[in-house]
Design an enzyme around this catalytic site. Structure first.
Site, PDB file in Angstrom:
ATOM      1  N   HIS A  14      46.163   0.137  12.208  1.00 30.67           N
ATOM      2  CA  HIS A  14      46.657   0.156  10.655  1.00 30.67           C
ATOM      3  C   HIS A  14      46.330  -1.067  10.055  1.00 30.67           C
ATOM      4  O   HIS A  14      45.724  -1.385   9.081  1.00 30.67           O
ATOM      5  CB  HIS A  14      48.200   0.467  10.360  1.00 30.67           C
ATOM      6  CG  HIS A  14      48.737   0.201   9.160  1.00 30.67           C
ATOM      7  ND1 HIS A  14      49.202   1.262   8.410  1.00 30.67           N
ATOM      8  CD2 HIS A  14      48.756  -0.745   8.393  1.00 30.67           C
ATOM      9  CE1 HIS A  14      49.551   0.988   7.189  1.00 30.67           C
ATOM     10  NE2 HIS A  14      49.252  -0.293   7.035  1.00 30.67           N
ATOM     11  N   GLU A  15      46.759  -2.365  10.884  1.00 33.13           N
ATOM     12  CA  GLU A  15      46.676  -3.801  10.181  1.00 33.13           C
ATOM     13  C   GLU A  15      45.211  -4.057  10.319  1.00 33.13           C
ATOM     14  O   GLU A  15      44.797  -4.813   9.378  1.00 33.13           O
ATOM     15  CB  GLU A  15      47.353  -4.534  11.060  1.00 33.13           C
ATOM     16  CG  GLU A  15      49.182  -4.512  11.029  1.00 33.13           C
ATOM     17  CD  GLU A  15      49.476  -4.413   9.588  1.00 33.13           C
ATOM     18  OE1 GLU A  15      48.996  -4.790   8.645  1.00 33.13           O
ATOM     19  OE2 GLU A  15      50.718  -3.928   9.458  1.00 33.13           O
ATOM     20  N   CYS A  50      53.141   1.548   4.114  1.00 36.33           N
ATOM     21  CA  CYS A  50      52.493   0.150   3.893  1.00 36.33           C
ATOM     22  C   CYS A  50      53.137  -0.806   2.843  1.00 36.33           C
ATOM     23  O   CYS A  50      53.356   0.120   1.689  1.00 36.33           O
ATOM     24  CB  CYS A  50      50.935   0.564   3.758  1.00 36.33           C
ATOM     25  SG  CYS A  50      49.791  -0.954   3.687  1.00 36.33           S
TER      26      CYS A  50
HETATM   27 NI    NI Z   1      49.624  -1.745   5.423  1.00 38.62          NI
END
Ligand code: NI
Length: 186
Positions: free
Chosen positions: A149-150, A107
């Site tokens: 994830h986003e 990330c």
């Molecule tokens: Ni991320």
């Protein structure tokens, strides 16, 4: 207006821990400016898949991502479906299965770190684009992982908070050989 490179918030900044606000779909002018700045920022960083608005200190429900066919670097060096550049405003996810799969994630807000994260294998997701048009997609595997994830960023969740085995969390430079062998299992 010329797009601006935005400053990226890293883990620990409160903007990453809060729930982002929905975008008002009746006036997308400001959202379009934000999206242009986010796109410019993501391109400037290079070799990354996606960015959520809270990562650039904007607590709104906006995500951009794309999944290239060829691996930009080792982090994503395995077979995956190509997804063109996508703008998601107010995205919603529906899980299509109870099946979870493990996969490695990094990330921009957790720089230099990798972790193995369980994610739902198959999802349906809906979103609005920057013109206010609604879209619906079904995604599996890595594509589904990226969207989860986003979208987690919009709810104040970073990937380490989803991990179930913290022995699988560490510095990318230390884990690079280990990860190369293990991504094949994903
Ligand atoms: Ni991320």
């Amino acid at each position: 207006m010329t797009p601006q490179k935005l400053h990226v918030a890293r883990m620990g900044h409160p903007v990453l821990a809060q729930k982002a606000e929905p975008v008002n779909l009746s006036d997308l002018d400001k959202a379009r400016e934000i999206i242009a700045d986010m796109h410019f920022t993501l391109e400037s960083i290079g070799e990354r898949i996606g960015l959520a608005a809270p990562q650039v200190h904007i607590p709104l429900r906006i995500v951009i991502f794309s999944i290239p066919k060829t691996a930009p670097n080792l982090r994503y060096d395995f077979d995956r479906e190509e997804v063109p550049f996508t703008v998601m405003i107010n995205p919603e996810i529906t899980f299509l299965t109870d099946k979870q799969v493990l996969g490695w994630e990094g990330c921009i807000s957790v720089p230099g770190m990798l972790g193995e994260v369980p994610r739902c294998e198959s999802i349906r997701y809906t979103f609005y684009d920057q013109m206010g048009v609604q879209h619906e997609r079904v995604a599996h595997g890595f594509h589904a992982r990226v969207v989860q994830h986003e979208c987690d960023h919009l709810d104040g969740i970073l990937f380490p908070m989803r991990m179930t085995d913290m022995s699988r969390f560490g510095f990318e430079e230390e884990m690079i050989e280990f990860v190369k062998n293990k991504t094949i299992e994903v």
